[in-house]
Design an enzyme around this catalytic site. Structure first.
Site, PDB file in Angstrom:
ATOM      1  N   SER A  12      32.067  31.705  32.145  1.00 37.52           N
ATOM      2  CA  SER A  12      33.462  31.279  32.057  1.00 37.52           C
ATOM      3  C   SER A  12      33.921  30.609  33.356  1.00 37.52           C
ATOM      4  O   SER A  12      35.056  30.170  33.457  1.00 37.52           O
ATOM      5  CB  SER A  12      34.350  32.491  31.809  1.00 37.52           C
ATOM      6  N   GLY A  44      37.386  37.277  29.385  1.00 40.70           N
ATOM      7  CA  GLY A  44      37.510  38.723  29.181  1.00 40.70           C
ATOM      8  C   GLY A  44      38.596  39.169  28.215  1.00 40.70           C
ATOM      9  O   GLY A  44      38.481  40.213  27.591  1.00 40.70           O
ATOM     10  N   CYS A  75      27.044  35.560  31.542  1.00 39.30           N
ATOM     11  CA  CYS A  75      28.369  36.180  31.411  1.00 39.30           C
ATOM     12  C   CYS A  75      28.220  37.392  30.486  1.00 39.30           C
ATOM     13  O   CYS A  75      27.744  37.247  29.350  1.00 39.30           O
ATOM     14  CB  CYS A  75      29.327  35.161  30.805  1.00 39.30           C
ATOM     15  N   CYS A 182      30.053  42.507  35.207  1.00 43.05           N
ATOM     16  CA  CYS A 182      30.579  41.145  35.017  1.00 43.05           C
ATOM     17  C   CYS A 182      29.906  40.324  36.106  1.00 43.05           C
ATOM     18  O   CYS A 182      29.798  40.791  37.255  1.00 43.05           O
ATOM     19  CB  CYS A 182      32.092  41.147  35.204  1.00 43.05           C
ATOM     20  N   HIS A 184      30.818  37.946  37.826  1.00 46.27           N
ATOM     21  CA  HIS A 184      31.664  37.611  38.973  1.00 46.27           C
ATOM     22  C   HIS A 184      31.672  38.737  40.025  1.00 46.27           C
ATOM     23  O   HIS A 184      31.879  38.474  41.208  1.00 46.27           O
ATOM     24  CB  HIS A 184      33.118  37.403  38.530  1.00 46.27           C
TER      25      HIS A 184
HETATM   26  N1  DGL Z   1      31.414  36.409  34.372  1.00 48.99           N
HETATM   27  C1  DGL Z   1      32.069  36.893  33.167  1.00 48.99           C
HETATM   28  C2  DGL Z   1      31.409  38.203  32.736  1.00 48.99           C
HETATM   29  O1  DGL Z   1      30.292  38.467  33.162  1.00 48.99           O
HETATM   30  C3  DGL Z   1      33.537  36.894  33.409  1.00 48.99           C
HETATM   31  C4  DGL Z   1      34.358  37.171  32.229  1.00 48.99           C
HETATM   32  C5  DGL Z   1      35.710  36.561  32.222  1.00 48.99           C
HETATM   33  O2  DGL Z   1      35.815  35.342  32.305  1.00 48.99           O
HETATM   34  O3  DGL Z   1      36.661  37.314  32.060  1.00 48.99           O
HETATM   35  O4  DGL Z   1      31.925  38.976  31.959  1.00 48.99           O
END
Ligand code: DGL
Length: 259
Positions: A12, A44, A75, A182, A184
Site C-alpha cells: 500500500s 488496513g 503487505c 505489517c 511498515h
Molecule cells: N504494509 C501493509 C501491511 O503489511 C500496510 C497496511 C496498510 O496500508 O494499512 O499490512
C-alpha cells in the site's frame, strides 16, 4: 516464462521495502519491480472487496504488462485478504504472501510475553485467525494498530513517537517479543525500542524471501545474470513531486541497515 523476467512486489506504500531488502540479500542478481500504491494507502481499514479488487488490478499489471515471473505481496493486509483469489486467477505465476511471524515465535520458543502488532484488516482476517489459534498460548496479546502504518508511510516522526507512547506504553516491561505484523513496522523498530526497551523482533520478510528463492529454484526461474540487481520503483502518488519524494525515501530505506 524467462528466468530473466522480473520479480514483482507491491504494498500500500513503501513499507514493503523491508521485504525487498531481504529478497535482494538472498537473490542479488534479479530484476525487481516494486509497486507502491500510495494513493490508496492505507489498506488496513479498507473492505475485503476493495482490497481484492485493487490487488487484482496491480497483479494483472505486474504479470501482463511488466511480465513478472513471480509476485510477492509485500503487505500483510493485502496478503490476508487477497491471496486466495489472486492465486485462483493467476494460477500460472507463483504468488507469495506474507503473514505476521507468530509461527516463528512458536518455533523459536523465546522466553517471555509476546505482543503481536498488525493492522485492523490483518487482525480481523480469517487467514490471521487461523494462524493465531494454531499457535496461541496465553502469553500473547494482540494489538490492532489503526493508523500506525500511515504515520510511518507519511514519515510523521513526532506523531509516530506519540502514537507508540500511547499504545505501547502499557507493555513496557511486559512484552519481550514483538511480532511486526505489517511490513511498515520494521521501519519503526528504533522508536518501538524507545518505548519498550530491548525486545526481540519477529517479522516475515526473511521467511518470504527464502520461500521465493526456493520456488524460483524449483521452477528453474533463477536469473542467470551476474551483474547485480535492478529495481524499478513505481508509485501512485498524485503529484510528480510526491512521487519523487517517495522514490528518494524508498531507495534511502532500501540501503539502510536495520537495527
Ligand atoms: N504494509 C501493509 C501491511 O503489511 C500496510 C497496511 C496498510 O496500508 O494499512 O499490512
Amino acid at each position: 516464462m524467462s528466468s530473466n523476467a522480473k520479480i514483482g512486489l507491491f504494498d500500500s506504500g513503501i513499507g514493503g521495502v523491508t521485504v525487498l531488502r531481504e529478497a535482494v540479500k538472498l537473490l542479488p542478481n534479479e530484476e525487481y519491480v516494486f509497486f507502491s500504491d500510495s494513493i490508496n494507502n492505507p489498506y488496513g481499514d479498507k473492505s475485503d472487496e476493495e482490497i481484492i479488487s485493487r490487488c487484482d488490478e496491480i497483479v494483472n499489471m505486474l504479470i501482463n504488462e511488466k511480465g513478472c515471473k513471480a509476485i510477492i505481496i509485500a503487505c500483510n493486509t493485502a496478503s490476508a485478504k487477497a491471496v486466495k483469489s489472486l492465486r485462483e486467477k493467476y494460477s500460472s505465476t507463483p504468488i507469495l504472501a506474507i503473514e505476521p511471524a507468530y509461527k516463528m515465535v512458536h518455533d523459536n520458543n523465546p522466553l517471555g510475553f509476546t505482543l503481536i502488532m498488525a493492522t485492523k484488516g490483518t487482525i480481523q482476517s480469517e487467514k490471521f485467525r487461523r494462524l493465531y489459534y494454531s499457535y496461541y498460548n496465553h502469553k500473547t496479546s494482540l494489538l490492532t494498530c489503526v493508523g500506525l502504518a500511515d504515520l510511518i508511510e507519511q514519515d510523521k516522526k513526532q506523531e509516530l513517537r506519540d502514537y507508540l507512547n500511547e499504545h505501547l506504553g502499557a507493555y513496557k516491561g511486559k512484552a519481550q517479543n514483538v511480532v511486526l505484523g505489517c511490513t511498515h513496522y520494521p521501519l519503526a523498530k528504533k522508536e518501538i525500542c524507545d518505548v519498550l526497551g530491548d525486545v526481540n523482533f519477529f517479522d516475515g520478510s526473511k521467511g518470504i524471501s527464502t520461500r521465493l528463492k526456493y520456488i524460483l529454484e524449483e521452477n528453474d526461474l533463477l536469473s542467470d545474470r551476474q551483474d547485480g540487481c535492478t529495481i524499478d520503483f513505481i508509485d501512485t502518488s498524485e503529484s510528480e513531486e510526491a512521487r519523487e519524494q517517495k522514490k528518494e525515501r524508498f531507495f534511502r530505506l532500501l540501503r539502510e541497515e536495520q537495527i
